[in-house]
Design a protein around this motif. Structure first.
Motif, mmCIF file in Angstrom:
data_model
loop_
_atom_site.group_PDB
_atom_site.id
_atom_site.type_symbol
_atom_site.label_atom_id
_atom_site.label_comp_id
_atom_site.label_asym_id
_atom_site.label_seq_id
_atom_site.Cartn_x
_atom_site.Cartn_y
_atom_site.Cartn_z
ATOM 1 N N THR A 80 0.847 -1.190 0.000
ATOM 2 C CA THR A 80 0.000 0.000 0.000
ATOM 3 C C THR A 80 0.881 1.238 0.000
ATOM 4 O OG1 THR A 80 -1.775 -1.131 1.191
ATOM 5 C CG2 THR A 80 -1.774 1.268 1.249
ATOM 6 N N TYR A 81 0.592 2.153 -0.918
ATOM 7 C CA TYR A 81 1.359 3.389 -1.056
ATOM 8 C C TYR A 81 0.406 4.572 -0.885
ATOM 9 C CZ TYR A 81 5.040 0.431 -3.075
ATOM 10 O OH TYR A 81 5.997 -0.540 -3.287
ATOM 11 N N LYS A 82 0.869 5.595 -0.177
ATOM 12 C CA LYS A 82 -0.004 6.733 0.132
ATOM 13 C C LYS A 82 0.535 8.029 -0.462
ATOM 14 C CE LYS A 82 -2.045 9.367 3.962
ATOM 15 N NZ LYS A 82 -2.105 9.531 5.432
ATOM 16 N N ASP A 83 -0.378 8.791 -1.090
ATOM 17 C CA ASP A 83 -0.116 10.170 -1.470
ATOM 18 C C ASP A 83 -0.951 11.064 -0.566
ATOM 19 O OD1 ASP A 83 0.770 12.278 -3.678
ATOM 20 O OD2 ASP A 83 -1.375 12.591 -3.307
ATOM 21 N N ASN A 84 -0.387 12.191 -0.142
ATOM 22 C CA ASN A 84 -1.071 13.015 0.866
ATOM 23 C C ASN A 84 -2.437 13.510 0.424
ATOM 24 O OD1 ASN A 84 0.858 12.824 2.883
ATOM 25 N ND2 ASN A 84 2.046 14.552 2.116
ATOM 26 N N GLY B 45 -4.564 9.879 -1.461
ATOM 27 C CA GLY B 45 -4.849 8.718 -0.631
ATOM 28 C C GLY B 45 -4.064 7.493 -1.050
ATOM 29 N N ASN B 46 -4.612 6.330 -0.749
ATOM 30 C CA ASN B 46 -3.877 5.079 -0.937
ATOM 31 C C ASN B 46 -4.124 4.432 -2.296
ATOM 32 O OD1 ASN B 46 -2.914 5.295 1.671
ATOM 33 N ND2 ASN B 46 -4.417 3.864 2.533
ATOM 34 N N PHE C 268 3.915 9.045 -4.007
ATOM 35 C CA PHE C 268 3.506 7.958 -3.112
ATOM 36 C C PHE C 268 4.673 7.452 -2.240
ATOM 37 C CE2 PHE C 268 0.451 7.517 -6.660
ATOM 38 C CZ PHE C 268 -0.748 7.518 -5.946
ATOM 39 N N GLN D 202 3.500 2.377 2.829
ATOM 40 C CA GLN D 202 3.019 2.403 4.222
ATOM 41 C C GLN D 202 3.465 1.180 5.000
ATOM 42 O OE1 GLN D 202 1.162 5.376 5.262
ATOM 43 N NE2 GLN D 202 2.394 5.707 3.410
#
Length: 509
Positions: free
Chosen positions: A422-426, A429-430, A506, A509
């Motif tokens: 899972t990768y997150k961008d502010n 989102g994911n 990204f 997480q």
């Protein structure tokens, strides 16, 4: 076009300052064929009257019903001028000012620095000079975005990184018009749609129009959106996200849009005797003044010397006359409104396919007749230009997918587990990179339509092929920092700017 007809057209275009119904019919029908557009509607207003309003082709390739002057299209970003008109009306009422700080009305509004946040005005919301890049953050509303509400968009603006200094450069923006819609609601006590429908559309008797598709009272005479997909024209699902309304939500017809154009050309006046006003002449002038400079291209036949953006309108000079215009685009529907106030002339072209060259061919043919410019075969010229652009873009995408096929043939092995997670961008989102039965997949939690299969390209770069092939927006995914970070970029240079993959950053997480 037959030679005899071409000669006749040339004679009539150079000899008169008007265009005939037959000539408009001709260019519209040729446009349908040349650009593979199922349907188009065209209206021309002159000296306060509708002199042409007509449909061509079909509303949908599935049903074959004919387009007419009352057929509804999504006017997309031509909605922006309605947003600025609404603000102008509120300024006239003394309820707000263009240079009020946005934070006065929306305390949670926050941009990339405190200085920009504190200085950002209502005028800045609607003039494309924020410092953010072209279409920055549009993936919150495009192609899906149903999970992002206006409050989420306002909260996430702070995470979008600037590409230029505040108020120094033009870069087209959608999200800040959504913020402007929220300001209108805060000041007026009416939702953006309620304001537009009751305060603008109702007085102008735009009786079949609405601020959003979901608010239309009658959808029996409406187009389907069409997109060329894998070599064939395809009907796609209609865009219905109401968060986008203040930037691109309105559905209207050329008959209704003609009333809007006539009011604009009358400096805010309307009615059979021009006895009513939507906004003052002072506010009309304010909206049609340059706010943000756009570099001009001085070339034939218009010899434009100055270009820029006003308040909801593009402004330029063409052949010595002021031009006020805007375009709009949703997937499968593109539109154009053009006003030449000194000629008291307005032209609107609505289409149910996404070729901007198509509406330009029609608009410019009509416009040139009134400007007394010698006839040009814009249909042929723009058609060839479009083919050349597609061929150039296809060369790039073909090379990428050829390399991927070569990797498959050579059975290049990739350890998928090194990239999954899972990768997150502010602000976005994911996303989830997963592996199943030897294949890798991309899924977005907040924009579910962005889902596709991932293929190895080269080095630490992969390509994602979206399951929805009408997007025309396949993207590269590059991993860095021991596969903990991801950057993305569109493969084709013709990918719509609202797929702003380049703005994503990204982290695993």
């Amino acid at each position: 076009m037959k030679k005899t007809l071409l000669i006749a057209l040339l004679t009539s275009f150079t000899a008169f300052s008007q265009i005939t119904e037959k000539q408009i019919d001709e260019v519209a029908e040729n446009t349908l064929k040349a650009f593979n557009v199922p349907g188009v509607a065209v209206a021309v207003v002159k000296d306060g009257k509708i002199i042409h309003s007509k449909g061509y082709g079909v509303k949908s390739i599935l049903k074959k019903d004919k387009v007419d002057g009352n057929t509804l299209f999504g006017v997309a970003s031509n909605s922006k001028a309605f947003t600025t008109a609404a603000i102008a009306m509120l300024v006239d009422e003394g309820k707000m000012n263009w240079d009020d700080k946005v934070s006065k009305y929306l305390p949670n509004f926050k941009m990339y620095t405190d200085y920009v946040t504190n200085e950002f005005t209502v005028r800045d919301l609607v003039t494309h000079r924020s410092g953010l890049g072209l279409g920055a953050g549009d993936l919150m509303i495009w192609p899906d975005g149903g999970n992002f509400k206006p409050k989420d968009i306002i909260e996430n603006l702070q995470y979008l990184k600037p590409v230029s200094s505040f108020r120094t450069k033009y870069d087209y923006d959608n999200l800040l018009y959504i913020v402007a819609g929220e300001v209108i609601e805060k000041v007026s006590g009416l939702s953006w749609c309620d304001f537009i429908e009751t305060k603008i559309m109702k007085p102008l008797e735009m009786n079949t129009s609405a601020g959003s598709f979901v608010r239309l009272k009658d959808t029996t005479n409406i187009v389907d959106p069409h997109v060329p997909t894998d070599g064939k024209l395809k009907v796609i699902s209609r865009y219905k996200n109401q968060s986008f309304d203040a930037a691109a939500g309105i559905y209207s017809s050329v008959n209704d849009m003609s009333k809007w154009m006539i009011m604009q050309l009358q400096q805010g006046k309307y009615g059979s005797e021009k006895q009513f006003r939507l906004f003052s002449e002072a506010q009309h002038n304010e909206m049609w003044q340059l706010q943000t400079i756009i570099p001009a291209k001085t070339r034939e036949p218009y010899f434009t010397h100055f270009s820029g953006y006003g308040l909801g309108w593009f402004l330029s000079d063409v052949k010595g006359y002021k031009q006020v215009t805007h375009t709009g685009g949703l997937e499968g529907i593109v539109t154009q409104v053009t006003l030449l106030p000194e000629l008291n002339l307005g032209i609107v072209v609505l289409t149910n396919q996404q070729s901007g060259a198509a509406f330009n061919a029609i608009t410019n043919t009509i416009k040139d007749a009134f400007l007394k410019i010698e006839y040009k075969d814009y249909v042929t010229m723009y058609s060839q230009r479009e083919k050349d652009n597609v061929a150039k873009a296809d060369k790039v995408t073909t090379e990428v997918w050829a390399k991927i096929e070569e990797n498959k043939k050579n059975k290049v092995k990739i350890e998928a587990k090194n990239f999954t997670g899972t990768y997150k961008d502010n602000w976005f989102g994911n996303i989830i990179i997963s592996e199943k039965k030897g294949k890798m997949y991309f899924n977005s939690e907040r924009s579910p339509q962005l889902a596709g299969e991932i293929f190895f390209y080269k080095d630490n770069t992969f390509a994602v092929k979206w399951f929805n092939r009408s997007f025309n927006a396949d993207a590269l995914i590059t991993f860095s920092d021991n596969n903990r970070n991801i950057k993305m970029a569109a493969i084709s240079e013709l990918t719509d700017f609202s797929y702003d993959f380049q703005d994503l950053d990204f982290t695993k997480q």
